[in-house]
Each structure stands twice: as C-alpha cells, then as structure tokens.
Design a protein around this motif. Structure first.
Motif, short mmCIF file in Angstrom:
data_model
loop_
_atom_site.label_atom_id
_atom_site.label_comp_id
_atom_site.label_asym_id
_atom_site.label_seq_id
_atom_site.Cartn_x
_atom_site.Cartn_y
_atom_site.Cartn_z
N THR A 19 -8.78 9.99 7.95
CA THR A 19 -7.80 9.08 8.46
C THR A 19 -6.67 9.86 8.61
OG1 THR A 19 -8.60 7.50 6.96
CG2 THR A 19 -6.03 7.11 7.56
N THR A 24 -7.42 -0.62 7.26
CA THR A 24 -7.55 -2.14 7.42
C THR A 24 -6.50 -2.78 8.62
OG1 THR A 24 -6.18 -2.39 5.83
CG2 THR A 24 -8.53 -2.59 5.25
N ARG A 72 -11.93 6.57 3.04
CA ARG A 72 -11.87 5.00 3.28
C ARG A 72 -12.56 4.15 2.31
NH1 ARG A 72 -13.40 3.97 9.39
NH2 ARG A 72 -15.09 5.35 8.60
N ASP A 73 -11.98 3.28 1.66
CA ASP A 73 -12.33 2.39 0.50
C ASP A 73 -12.95 1.32 1.07
OD1 ASP A 73 -13.19 1.10 -1.72
OD2 ASP A 73 -11.30 0.78 -2.69
N GLN A 125 -3.38 5.10 -1.62
CA GLN A 125 -4.01 3.96 -0.83
C GLN A 125 -3.67 4.31 0.54
OE1 GLN A 125 -1.69 1.13 -2.81
NE2 GLN A 125 -3.36 0.66 -4.48
N SER A 140 -6.92 5.50 1.93
CA SER A 140 -7.97 4.76 1.48
C SER A 140 -7.97 3.42 2.21
CB SER A 140 -8.41 4.94 0.19
OG SER A 140 -7.34 4.17 -0.67
N CYS A 141 -6.73 2.76 2.63
CA CYS A 141 -6.71 1.46 2.76
C CYS A 141 -6.08 0.99 4.24
CB CYS A 141 -6.03 0.82 1.57
SG CYS A 141 -6.85 0.72 0.02
N SER A 142 -5.33 1.88 4.64
CA SER A 142 -4.36 1.83 5.82
C SER A 142 -5.50 1.67 7.07
CB SER A 142 -3.77 2.88 6.26
OG SER A 142 -4.25 4.11 6.44
N ILE A 189 0.89 -1.09 0.08
CA ILE A 189 0.15 0.03 0.19
C ILE A 189 0.94 1.41 0.07
CG2 ILE A 189 -1.54 1.26 1.35
CD1 ILE A 189 -3.07 -1.25 2.44
N ILE A 245 -13.17 -2.48 -0.10
CA ILE A 245 -12.11 -3.84 -0.17
C ILE A 245 -12.23 -4.84 0.84
CG2 ILE A 245 -10.35 -2.25 -0.98
CD1 ILE A 245 -9.29 -1.90 1.68
N VAL A 246 -13.04 -4.47 2.15
CA VAL A 246 -13.40 -5.37 2.98
C VAL A 246 -14.01 -6.68 2.58
CG1 VAL A 246 -14.38 -5.78 5.33
CG2 VAL A 246 -13.16 -3.61 4.89
#
Length: 463
Positions: free
Chosen positions: A95, A31, A181-182, A24, A27-29, A20, A185-186
């Motif tokens: 975030t 997780t 946040r995306d 990202q 948007s993805c951290s 990542i 992806i979950v």
C-alpha cells in the motif's frame, strides 16, 4: 453506493468518520483510495497517502528507539521482533508503494478552496492544472523538476519510486512486497455495494507505470530547459548537457516502452488496449521532443529540414495515429469515473509533454498556426486531443451545475412511502446533488483549461 452515483465526496465524509489512523492507514485505506481517484478527489487522495508516508517515517524512527530500549533491557528477542516487523512488513508495504504513485498522479490536479461566503467552513474546491505541484508543461516546471530530482533520492518520498523503478525495482517478483491489507473487513458487514479489491500484481503494475511516466516527465522538462533554438536559420549544435539529458530521456522511453509492451497486463478489452495506446502516444511525443530539440537520434546530416521531416513524419505516423486509435475505443467507455481516472493517469501527463513539444517547436519557428509542416501536424494532434477532451467535458456536464440543481425525480410510490420517509429521502437527495456538483467542480475547470489551450491551434477561428 455514493461512489456509484458519482457523489464520491459524500463517500469521503463517511470515510473520515471511521477515524482510520496509524497502522490502519496501511491495512484499511484500500477501501477508499480507488474511489477517491475515480471520484476526482485528488486532494483527498494525497491527504490519505501522505498520512501513510508520515506514519511510515515515524515507524522507521521508532523502530530504532524501541529496539535499543529492548536491548538495554536484555530482551533481545523483542528487539529482533521490532526490526523484523519494520524490515518485512513496513519497508516492503504494498500500500505504501501504491500510495507513492497515487501522490505523483494527483499532485498536478490539486484543487483550491473557493469560499462561497465570508468565513466559509465548508468551501467548494475548484480544480486546476499545476496550481501548486506537478509537471504540466508550464513555466514552473523546471523549478519543480529540479526539486523532484533531489526528492527521488529520498527513500521516504513519493518520488522515490522513479529512481526505484529505473534502478532497483523488480516487477518479476511481487513477493518483494508485503500485502498488509486487512481484507476481512470487507466481509464483516453487509452492504449494498462491496468495494473492489485490487489484485496485488495489478497494484505493483500501476506503481511501475506511474514511476516510468513521471520519470519521463522529469527528463522531458530538463531537456526543454536546455533548449537552444536556431540562429539565422541554422541549427545550433546541442550542448553536452542537452545531449546527456536527451540521451537519458530516450533511454527512459525505451525502458518504459519495454515495460508497457511486455510486462503490463492489459485487460482483454478495448478499454485496456486503448489506455496502452495513450501511453505509447506519450512515448512518441517524448521522441518528437528529442528530435526537434536535439536532433536525436541522429539520422544523416543534422539540419532544419531534416528535423522538420523527422518530426512531421513521427507526429503524423505515430502520435496522431495512436491517439486516434485510443480515442475511437475510449469514447465508448466514457463515464464520470473513467474521466476522473484517465485525467490523472493518462491525459494530464500527455498534455504536459505536448505543451513542451509546442514550446520547442515554437523556438524553431514551427509554432501555432504557422504555415509549416510541423505546425500543421501539431495542429492536427491538438484537434484530435481536443475532440476527446470535449467528449470528456460532455460526460462531466451531466452532473449538477450547482448544489441545488437536480435532474432526477425522487417521487415515491405508495409502497415505497411505507418503507422510506419522504423527508429523509429529500435530505439524502440534497446530499447527493451537493456531492455530484463538487465532483464536477474538481474536474470541469481542468478540462476547460486544456480545451482553451488546444483550441488555440484551430486555424478556422482566426488569430
């Protein structure tokens, strides 16, 4: 799954392999960040968070460059698109603000490498208290606090949330934040354990809480620096600078108290109420510091006896009672994950201010093991806190004490052997044990350091 097994360093290994980067990170951290904090991987929390801060600074710089190029090329709509994206999405990133708070909580608990052999490519990281950064009630606090005051004015720095919470931040409208946040992806891939998705309002709340707590730590440190002990048994009138600093501390205590009481959403559980009690214990310690150090708020004639009475009453009637209330409830919920998160969120700040209180009390002749009412009250508080620390240490000691030790039997039955290969299982068990031991190495040394300091107040062990 590894996180649920208290082997979060293995989760971190897998997260790194995803690669990542850039947008990202925003948007993805999400997780990984909650897992890293609850797994005691404070270095890794800072690594991910600072990467996002660097990316944010880069986009702010690049936005101006690309907008200028677009206008030079005559495409004004594209220039407006760049600026709108930066203003609406990046500058207001939820975030980003959340990561700033995580950095502040994790900084005092940074671990250092402990090579097991020469040229070790994968050294163990051993936790410590205030080794490089953070306010922990130590000798380096004032120098660090001075730098932190300057950093508070930098909008791109993690400490900007301190000034933002006190001056500009509004908790009433969470729409001021852009949730980038995306979440899709979950659900794209099936997994045994779905990551917990934090609610937007709770993320904003945690950011405000951290801003208030670290603002208190900075102000308390500045008050201790302005300390003037008594001369010939008489109070020395506080300097104008100390009065100003103490007034700022007490105003910050009132502001934080209002937020904790009226704006924080406490989970309908004993655990949530107990965490709030720990926060109020922190506030009462700040009031104790103001009374002993500057005689503020003033009640009648300022004298040694008056300060001693006020400080003793506050310590016994508020600080110790709040701490007992929190400990009685939290002891029922102790787990490795809770210990890791509470250490960063509550225990480290609480311990830092308590050390400041003991330093100030010592300057007035009310130090450890003295036959004074304040000393005895401080000793009782230290004993209560140390009891909780020892319970946390017992919880952490359930993890392996080495990378080879394991107390779990992984023998398979006949049906399981048809599905799982024994060698693969043995390899996975080794990875699990190594990761669990690394978690213990991050947390146990910190708890031991706190335990050793608090143990000095135990009068039953002699001098």
């Amino acid at each position: 799954v590894y996180h649920q097994l208290d082997a979060t360093s293995r989760s971190w290994d897998l997260f790194q392999k995803v690669g990542i980067k850039h947008i990202q990170l925003d948007s993805c951290s999400f997780t990984a960040l909650p897992y890293l904090l609850k797994g005691g991987l404070y270095n890794e929390v800072i690594e991910v968070s600072t990467s996002l801060l660097r990316f944010q600074r880069g986009t702010a710089r690049d936005c101006g460059d690309y907008s200028s190029r677009a206008m030079d090329a005559g495409t004004l709509s594209k220039a407006n698109e760049f600026m709108t994206f930066q203003r609406e999405k990046m500058n207001r990133s939820l975030t980003l603000q959340f990561c700033k708070g995580l950095i502040l909580d994790s900084a005092p608990l940074l671990a250092t490498a402990v090579p097991r052999m020469k040229h070790d490519d994968d050294p163990l990281l051993k936790g410590g208290l205030g080794i490089k950064q953070g306010i922990v009630g130590g000798k380096e606090d004032f120098a660090r606090a001075t730098e932190m005051v300057v950093a508070c004015q930098n909008p791109h720095a993690a400490l900007s949330i301190v000034s933002w919470v006190n001056c500009c931040g509004s908790f009433d409208n969470t729409e001021d934040f852009s949730d980038n946040r995306d979440l899709s992806i979950v659900s794209q891939y099936s997994s045994l354990q779905k990551p917990k998705i934090e609610e937007k309002r709770l993320m904003v709340q945690e950011t405000f809480r951290r801003g208030h707590v670290h603002g208190l730590l900075i102000r308390a440190t500045l008050c201790v620096d302005g300390m003037k002990g008594p001369k010939k048994g008489k109070i020395v009138k506080p300097s104008a600078s100390l009065e100003k600093r103490t007034k700022s501390l007490l105003e910050s205590v009132l502001s934080a108290s209002e937020f904790f009481d009226t704006q924080m959403e406490i989970e309908n559980s004993s655990e949530g109420a107990s965490c709030q009690a720990l926060l109020h214990t922190l506030l009462e310690l700040c009031r104790f510091l103001a009374i002993v150090n500057a005689g503020m708020p003033s009640i009648g004639e300022d004298s040694m006896d008056q300060r001693e009475k006020q400080a003793t009453d506050l310590m016994r009637q508020q600080c110790i009672m709040q701490l007992k209330q929190a400990r009685e409830k939290l002891s029922q919920f102790l787990s490795v994950k809770n210990v890791c998160s509470m250490l960063a969120n509550y225990i480290a700040p609480l311990f830092a201010v308590f050390r400041m209180c003991t330093d100030v009390a010592s300057a007035y002749g009310w130090g450890k093991r003295k036959q004074k009412k304040v000393s005895e009250a401080l000793g009782d508080f230290a004993g209560e806190l140390n009891g909780f620390i020892q319970e946390m240490m017992t919880c952490i000691s359930s993890l392996p004490s080495s990378e080879t030790e394991t107390s779990v039997d992984y023998n398979l039955t006949g049906n399981e052997l048809e599905i799982l290969d024994s060698e693969v299982l043995a390899f996975t068990a080794r990875l699990l044990t190594q990761a669990q031991h690394r978690t213990r190495m991050r947390i146990e040394p910190v708890l031991q350091e706190i335990d050793e300091f608090l143990d000095e107040f135990d009068t039953s062990k002699g001098s």
